[in-house]
Structure formats: structure tokens, C-alpha cells
Motif scaffolding. Structure first.
Motif, PDB file in Angstrom:
ATOM      1  N   THR A  42       0.818  -1.098  -0.015  1.00  0.00           N
ATOM      2  CA  THR A  42       0.034  -0.153   0.095  1.00  0.00           C
ATOM      3  C   THR A  42       0.823   1.488   0.001  1.00  0.00           C
ATOM      4  N   PHE A  43       2.037   1.290   0.898  1.00  0.00           N
ATOM      5  CA  PHE A  43       2.847   2.490   0.900  1.00  0.00           C
ATOM      6  C   PHE A  43       3.514   2.599  -0.598  1.00  0.00           C
ATOM      7  N   ILE A  44       4.007   1.517  -1.093  1.00  0.00           N
ATOM      8  CA  ILE A  44       4.693   1.665  -2.555  1.00  0.00           C
ATOM      9  C   ILE A  44       3.589   2.089  -3.447  1.00  0.00           C
ATOM     10  N   ALA A  45       2.383   1.615  -3.370  1.00  0.00           N
ATOM     11  CA  ALA A  45       1.361   1.888  -4.270  1.00  0.00           C
ATOM     12  C   ALA A  45       0.809   3.459  -4.492  1.00  0.00           C
ATOM     13  N   VAL A  46       0.516   3.927  -3.021  1.00  0.00           N
ATOM     14  CA  VAL A  46      -0.046   5.250  -3.007  1.00  0.00           C
ATOM     15  C   VAL A  46       1.196   6.285  -2.951  1.00  0.00           C
ATOM     16  N   ARG A  47       2.264   5.888  -2.379  1.00  0.00           N
ATOM     17  CA  ARG A  47       3.242   6.946  -2.306  1.00  0.00           C
ATOM     18  C   ARG A  47       4.132   7.043  -3.436  1.00  0.00           C
ATOM     19  N   LEU A  48       4.725   5.920  -3.906  1.00  0.00           N
ATOM     20  CA  LEU A  48       5.490   5.973  -5.150  1.00  0.00           C
ATOM     21  C   LEU A  48       4.837   5.888  -6.427  1.00  0.00           C
ATOM     22  N   LEU A  49       3.722   5.196  -6.588  1.00  0.00           N
ATOM     23  CA  LEU A  49       3.116   5.029  -7.987  1.00  0.00           C
ATOM     24  C   LEU A  49       2.066   6.136  -8.258  1.00  0.00           C
ATOM     25  N   PHE A  50       1.461   6.609  -7.216  1.00  0.00           N
ATOM     26  CA  PHE A  50       0.378   7.655  -7.414  1.00  0.00           C
ATOM     27  C   PHE A  50       0.717   8.972  -7.042  1.00  0.00           C
ATOM     28  N   LEU A  51       1.441   9.204  -5.971  1.00  0.00           N
ATOM     29  CA  LEU A  51       1.460  10.714  -5.450  1.00  0.00           C
ATOM     30  C   LEU A  51       3.041  11.022  -6.187  1.00  0.00           C
ATOM     31  N   ASN A  52       4.052  10.390  -6.455  1.00  0.00           N
ATOM     32  CA  ASN A  52       5.266  10.742  -6.686  1.00  0.00           C
ATOM     33  C   ASN A  52       5.181  11.366  -8.402  1.00  0.00           C
ATOM     34  N   PRO A  53       4.620  10.592  -9.096  1.00  0.00           N
ATOM     35  CA  PRO A  53       4.422  11.185 -10.392  1.00  0.00           C
ATOM     36  C   PRO A  53       3.690  12.508 -10.424  1.00  0.00           C
ATOM     37  N   PHE A  54       2.649  12.618  -9.885  1.00  0.00           N
ATOM     38  CA  PHE A  54       1.791  13.772  -9.624  1.00  0.00           C
ATOM     39  C   PHE A  54       2.999  14.985  -9.388  1.00  0.00           C
ATOM     40  N   LEU A  55       3.554  14.593  -8.289  1.00  0.00           N
ATOM     41  CA  LEU A  55       4.436  15.505  -7.548  1.00  0.00           C
ATOM     42  C   LEU A  55       5.442  15.923  -8.606  1.00  0.00           C
ATOM     43  N   ASN A  56       6.069  15.076  -9.293  1.00  0.00           N
ATOM     44  CA  ASN A  56       6.923  15.644 -10.331  1.00  0.00           C
ATOM     45  C   ASN A  56       6.453  16.357 -11.533  1.00  0.00           C
ATOM     46  N   MET A  57       5.344  16.195 -11.738  1.00  0.00           N
ATOM     47  CA  MET A  57       4.495  17.093 -12.567  1.00  0.00           C
ATOM     48  C   MET A  57       4.578  18.373 -12.134  1.00  0.00           C
ATOM     49  N   ILE A  58       4.082  18.381 -10.671  1.00  0.00           N
ATOM     50  CA  ILE A  58       3.884  19.900 -10.094  1.00  0.00           C
ATOM     51  C   ILE A  58       5.363  20.476 -10.061  1.00  0.00           C
ATOM     52  N   GLU A  59       6.320  19.817  -9.579  1.00  0.00           N
ATOM     53  CA  GLU A  59       7.673  20.068  -9.321  1.00  0.00           C
ATOM     54  C   GLU A  59       8.120  20.997 -10.701  1.00  0.00           C
ATOM     55  N   ASN A  60       7.697  20.331 -11.737  1.00  0.00           N
ATOM     56  CA  ASN A  60       8.344  21.063 -13.096  1.00  0.00           C
ATOM     57  C   ASN A  60       7.603  22.547 -13.377  1.00  0.00           C
ATOM     58  N   THR A  61       6.660  22.711 -12.492  1.00  0.00           N
ATOM     59  CA  THR A  61       6.056  24.023 -12.404  1.00  0.00           C
ATOM     60  C   THR A  61       6.612  25.076 -11.413  1.00  0.00           C
ATOM     61  N   SER A  62       6.473  24.353 -10.100  1.00  0.00           N
ATOM     62  CA  SER A  62       7.032  25.258  -8.897  1.00  0.00           C
ATOM     63  C   SER A  62       7.481  24.233  -7.885  1.00  0.00           C
ATOM     64  N   TYR A  63       8.709  24.386  -7.370  1.00  0.00           N
ATOM     65  CA  TYR A  63       9.161  23.364  -6.602  1.00  0.00           C
ATOM     66  C   TYR A  63       8.426  23.712  -5.227  1.00  0.00           C
ATOM     67  N   LEU A  64       8.355  24.971  -4.883  1.00  0.00           N
ATOM     68  CA  LEU A  64       7.673  25.113  -3.514  1.00  0.00           C
ATOM     69  C   LEU A  64       6.233  24.748  -3.368  1.00  0.00           C
ATOM     70  N   LEU A  65       5.650  24.694  -4.634  1.00  0.00           N
ATOM     71  CA  LEU A  65       4.401  24.421  -4.796  1.00  0.00           C
ATOM     72  C   LEU A  65       4.293  22.645  -4.596  1.00  0.00           C
ATOM     73  N   SER A  66       5.062  21.846  -5.222  1.00  0.00           N
ATOM     74  CA  SER A  66       5.311  20.642  -5.050  1.00  0.00           C
ATOM     75  C   SER A  66       5.654  20.361  -3.700  1.00  0.00           C
ATOM     76  N   PHE A  67       6.338  21.049  -2.841  1.00  0.00           N
ATOM     77  CA  PHE A  67       6.701  20.762  -1.391  1.00  0.00           C
ATOM     78  C   PHE A  67       5.505  20.644  -0.827  1.00  0.00           C
ATOM     79  N   TYR A  68       4.706  22.019  -0.662  1.00  0.00           N
ATOM     80  CA  TYR A  68       3.529  22.076  -0.053  1.00  0.00           C
ATOM     81  C   TYR A  68       2.396  21.123  -0.493  1.00  0.00           C
ATOM     82  N   VAL A  69       2.251  20.747  -1.626  1.00  0.00           N
ATOM     83  CA  VAL A  69       1.459  19.755  -2.075  1.00  0.00           C
ATOM     84  C   VAL A  69       1.903  18.262  -1.548  1.00  0.00           C
ATOM     85  N   ASN A  70       3.140  17.967  -1.413  1.00  0.00           N
ATOM     86  CA  ASN A  70       3.584  16.726  -0.841  1.00  0.00           C
ATOM     87  C   ASN A  70       3.464  16.731   0.778  1.00  0.00           C
ATOM     88  N   VAL A  71       3.429  17.835   1.572  1.00  0.00           N
ATOM     89  CA  VAL A  71       3.319  17.787   2.786  1.00  0.00           C
ATOM     90  C   VAL A  71       1.799  17.604   3.258  1.00  0.00           C
TER      91      VAL A  71
END
Length: 170
Positions: A42-71
Motif C-alpha cells: 500500500t505504501f509503495i502503491a500510494v506514495r511511489l506510484l500515485f503521489l510521486n508522479p503527480f508531485l513530479n509534474m507539479i515540481e516542473n512548474t514550482s518546487y515550492l508548490l510541489s513541496f507544500y502539496v507533498n506535505v
């Protein structure tokens, strides 16, 4: 006819007892053994397969936004782990969800404390990891992450309780 279709959609992943539907015919011993692997998967699926790709897309726009969405979204991982672990257990699902939440809560408290200690020596931390975030952002992120994770644990236990209430009504 509509009632049966609606009922199928509600119980797509959970059986009538509130457990995972694909584990319905598994032996209780095997289900207890599968609790830790279920948490890890579950950790691998939610964190690595679901959230990380989404956060990487946001990080291309704004690192700070990606940081806050992550937390803010970090609590989703804990919610999913508590929910799946409790559904894996063959019985006492609410108790299993509470014990899982307590264990994960201790992990969150410990990791937040260690992170705060590391961030408090910000100059050494910044030089080692070459971060562009200020100390204020890091501390704010730690606080938000802590409360998000604790909320995720609480909601995971609450979701298990609600699912068990519905299963006992049938």
C-alpha cells in the motif's frame, strides 16, 4: 435491478464483512501473515506510484508548490495503510486499525522530531542537501506534514469503524 447495481459499486473492493474481497476465502492465518506485506504494498502503491508522479509534474512548474502539496497529501499514505491493513485482518478490524495507527503515529512523531532536529541546524542542513527552501518553509512543512499524517491515521481508523458498522447491519 438498480439496487443490485448500486450495491455492487459500493462493495467493489470490500466484502460484506468489511475485508478485502479477494481475500474472502483465504485462511485466517494467511491473512494475519499478509498484514505487513499489505502495508508495504500500500505504501509503495500510494506514495511511489500515485503521489510521486503527480508531485513530479507539479515540481516542473514550482518546487515550492510541489513541496507544500507533498506535505499536505502525505496523510493519504497513512490513511490508505491503516485502511488496507485493517481490511486484511480476518477479524478485530477496528482493533487492528487502532494498533496500526498507534504504531504509525509513533513513527510519525519520531521522524518529525528527528527532522526538526536536523532542520534546526539549518546552515549545515542547507549546505549538505543544497536546498533552496528557507528554514521557515521547512518548519512549516514539518508542522503541516505532522498534522496531515495524524489526520490520515485518524481518518483510517474512522473509515474502518464506519465500514464495520455497515457490515454488522447486513
Amino acid at each position: 435491478m438498480d439496487n443490485k447495481t448500486k450495491q455492487k459499486k459500493e462493495t467493489l473492493s470490500y466484502d460484506e464483512d468489511g475485508g478485502l474481497i479477494f481475500m474472502k476465502n483465504w485462511s485466517p492465518i494467511l491473512r494475519w501473515i499478509c498484514i505487513l506485506p499489505a502495508a508495504l504494498i500500500t505504501f509503495i502503491a500510494v506514495r511511489l506510484l500515485f503521489l510521486n508522479p503527480f508531485l513530479n509534474m507539479i515540481e516542473n512548474t514550482s518546487y515550492l508548490l510541489s513541496f507544500y502539496v507533498n506535505v499536505v497529501t502525505s496523510g493519504l499514505v497513512y490513511l490508505a495503510i491503516v485502511d488496507v491493513v485493517s481490511a486484511t485482518a480476518p477479524k478485530n478490524r477496528v482493533l487492528v486499525s487502532i494498533v496500526t495507527a498507534i504504531i504509525l503515529g509513533l513513527v510519525v512523531i519520531f521522524s518529525t522530531s528527528v527532522s526538526y532536529y536536523v532542520v534546526s541546524d539549518y546552515e549545515a542542513f542547507q549546505n549538505r542537501f543544497e536546498l533552496s527552501l528557507s528554514k521557515t518553509h521547512l518548519i512549516t512543512g514539518l508542522v503541516i506534514s505532522f498534522f496531515s499524517n495524524m489526520l490520515g491515521l485518524f481518518l483510517g481508523v474512522n473509515n474502518t469503524k464506519e465500514r464495520q458498522k455497515k457490515s454488522s447491519l447486513r
